[in-house]
Design an enzyme around this catalytic site. Structure first.
Site, PDB file in Angstrom:
ATOM      1  N   CYS A  74      38.186  35.729  31.982  1.00  0.00           N
ATOM      2  CA  CYS A  74      37.630  34.809  32.973  1.00  0.00           C
ATOM      3  C   CYS A  74      38.560  34.826  34.177  1.00  0.00           C
ATOM      4  O   CYS A  74      39.685  34.327  34.102  1.00  0.00           O
ATOM      5  CB  CYS A  74      37.497  33.394  32.412  1.00  0.00           C
ATOM      6  SG  CYS A  74      36.829  32.223  33.623  1.00  0.00           S
ATOM      7  N   HIS A 151      29.298  42.979  32.178  1.00  0.00           N
ATOM      8  CA  HIS A 151      28.493  42.558  33.319  1.00  0.00           C
ATOM      9  C   HIS A 151      27.436  43.601  33.649  1.00  0.00           C
ATOM     10  O   HIS A 151      27.696  44.809  33.580  1.00  0.00           O
ATOM     11  CB  HIS A 151      29.370  42.360  34.558  1.00  0.00           C
ATOM     12  CG  HIS A 151      30.219  41.144  34.514  1.00  0.00           C
ATOM     13  ND1 HIS A 151      29.845  39.938  35.077  1.00  0.00           N
ATOM     14  CD2 HIS A 151      31.433  40.924  33.955  1.00  0.00           C
ATOM     15  CE1 HIS A 151      30.805  39.040  34.887  1.00  0.00           C
ATOM     16  NE2 HIS A 151      31.774  39.623  34.206  1.00  0.00           N
ATOM     17  N   GLU A 200      26.252  33.273  33.988  1.00  0.00           N
ATOM     18  CA  GLU A 200      27.348  33.585  33.065  1.00  0.00           C
ATOM     19  C   GLU A 200      26.891  33.468  31.610  1.00  0.00           C
ATOM     20  O   GLU A 200      26.263  32.473  31.220  1.00  0.00           O
ATOM     21  CB  GLU A 200      28.540  32.651  33.302  1.00  0.00           C
ATOM     22  CG  GLU A 200      29.305  32.967  34.569  1.00  0.00           C
ATOM     23  CD  GLU A 200      30.699  32.359  34.534  1.00  0.00           C
ATOM     24  OE1 GLU A 200      31.397  32.528  33.517  1.00  0.00           O
ATOM     25  OE2 GLU A 200      31.082  31.722  35.529  1.00  0.00           O
ATOM     26  N   CYS A 209      32.290  33.117  39.762  1.00  0.00           N
ATOM     27  CA  CYS A 209      32.653  33.887  38.568  1.00  0.00           C
ATOM     28  C   CYS A 209      33.583  35.004  39.008  1.00  0.00           C
ATOM     29  O   CYS A 209      33.164  35.932  39.709  1.00  0.00           O
ATOM     30  CB  CYS A 209      31.400  34.461  37.890  1.00  0.00           C
ATOM     31  SG  CYS A 209      31.765  35.495  36.455  1.00  0.00           S
ATOM     32  N   GLY A 212      32.747  38.364  37.484  1.00  0.00           N
ATOM     33  CA  GLY A 212      31.517  38.827  38.111  1.00  0.00           C
ATOM     34  C   GLY A 212      31.763  39.411  39.493  1.00  0.00           C
ATOM     35  O   GLY A 212      31.175  40.436  39.869  1.00  0.00           O
TER      36      GLY A 212
END
Length: 270
Positions: A74, A151, A200, A209, A212
């Site tokens: 994260c 992703h 997410e 994010c 991301g």
């Protein structure tokens, strides 16, 4: 048993941080993580972050999504923990070792080397991950990147026109993605700028994010759509992403401590 926490956020992507380096923590179960993350009956957050000791780095960091599932990385939480730590650090995560360092623009995080092989994402079967021969309604031909977690990125003329709240969970849970997937919809606005929204995995739509932004920037760079340094604008603010010639991704942006508190563990045990 009373446990202290720190509430933090990175561009509005918010976290409850439990620091096991300074006090003993209970086992973090799926049920406990989801209960703490609940915005109506818990403390409320997009991710629960747990810190403890490490044999290979300065400390270890674990991430739990709002549904209680554990994630390998994260980016926004890494910046928040970098701020909390207050000095450069090497941090062990399920996605590998990352480093954080305070900078004039906030906190910089070395997010490591992205992976593109289909089985590293992972996908359910072999295919080209640069332009995947799949689609969901008007979202077609995405690219896939693993930056510690998986992703898929769709490049679209107008990211705001996508009904991400509806299509996001459909793609997240598609059998093509055996570990589920984070869903990114992005619009290229210049050679150095991208607008991005993210669904997410395990948390839904968030204001920002970090992984991301990294995955989307690298996906756009692989396709030759942008330069190797870009500003990624999310609903919560801007992150700067650079993909170095050494293959490593650096993410830079702000992080904020919101407040501190404590809770009684027995209140959150089923």
């Amino acid at each position: 048993m009373r446990i202290g926490f720190v509430k933090m956020h990175g561009l509005g992507n918010d976290f409850v941080v439990l620091d096991g380096r300074s006090e003993a923590l209970p086992e973090i179960t799926t049920t406990l993580a989801a209960a703490l993350a609940n915005r109506h009956t818990g403390i409320g957050c997009d991710q629960l972050v747990v810190l403890d000791g490490s044999d290979v780095a300065d400390f270890r960091m674990r991430f739990f999504n709002a549904d209680g599932s554990e994630s390998g990385a994260c980016g926004n939480a890494s910046r928040a923990v970098g701020l909390l730590h207050g000095r450069p650090a090497r941090i062990e995560t399920l996605g590998g070792i990352l480093t954080t360092e305070p900078s004039e623009a906030g906190i910089s995080v070395d997010m490591g080397v992205p992976r593109f092989d289909w089985d590293a994402i992972p996908l359910g079967f072999a295919m080209d991950t640069l332009t995947m021969p799949v689609g969901w309604e008007d979202l077609v031909g995405p690219t896939a990147v693993n930056v510690g977690n998986p992703h898929v990125i769709f490049f679209t003329p107008d990211t705001d026109a996508v009904d991400l709240a509806r299509i996001g969970p459909i793609i997240e849970h598609d059998p093509l993605f055996p570990q589920r997937i984070n869903v990114n919809v992005a619009t290229i606005t210049s050679r150095s700028a991208i607008r991005l929204r993210v669904w997410e995995r395990g948390s839904g739509i968030t204001l920002a994010c970090g992984t991301g932004a990294c995955a989307t920037a690298v996906g756009a760079m692989r396709r030759g759509l942008v330069d190797r340094r870009v500003e990624v604008t999310l609903p919560g603010g801007v992150l700067v992403i650079e993909w170095g010639t050494d293959g490593r991704i650096t993410m830079t942006g702000p992080a904020t401590e919101a407040f501190r508190g404590s809770f009684e563990l027995s209140d959150y045990l089923a």
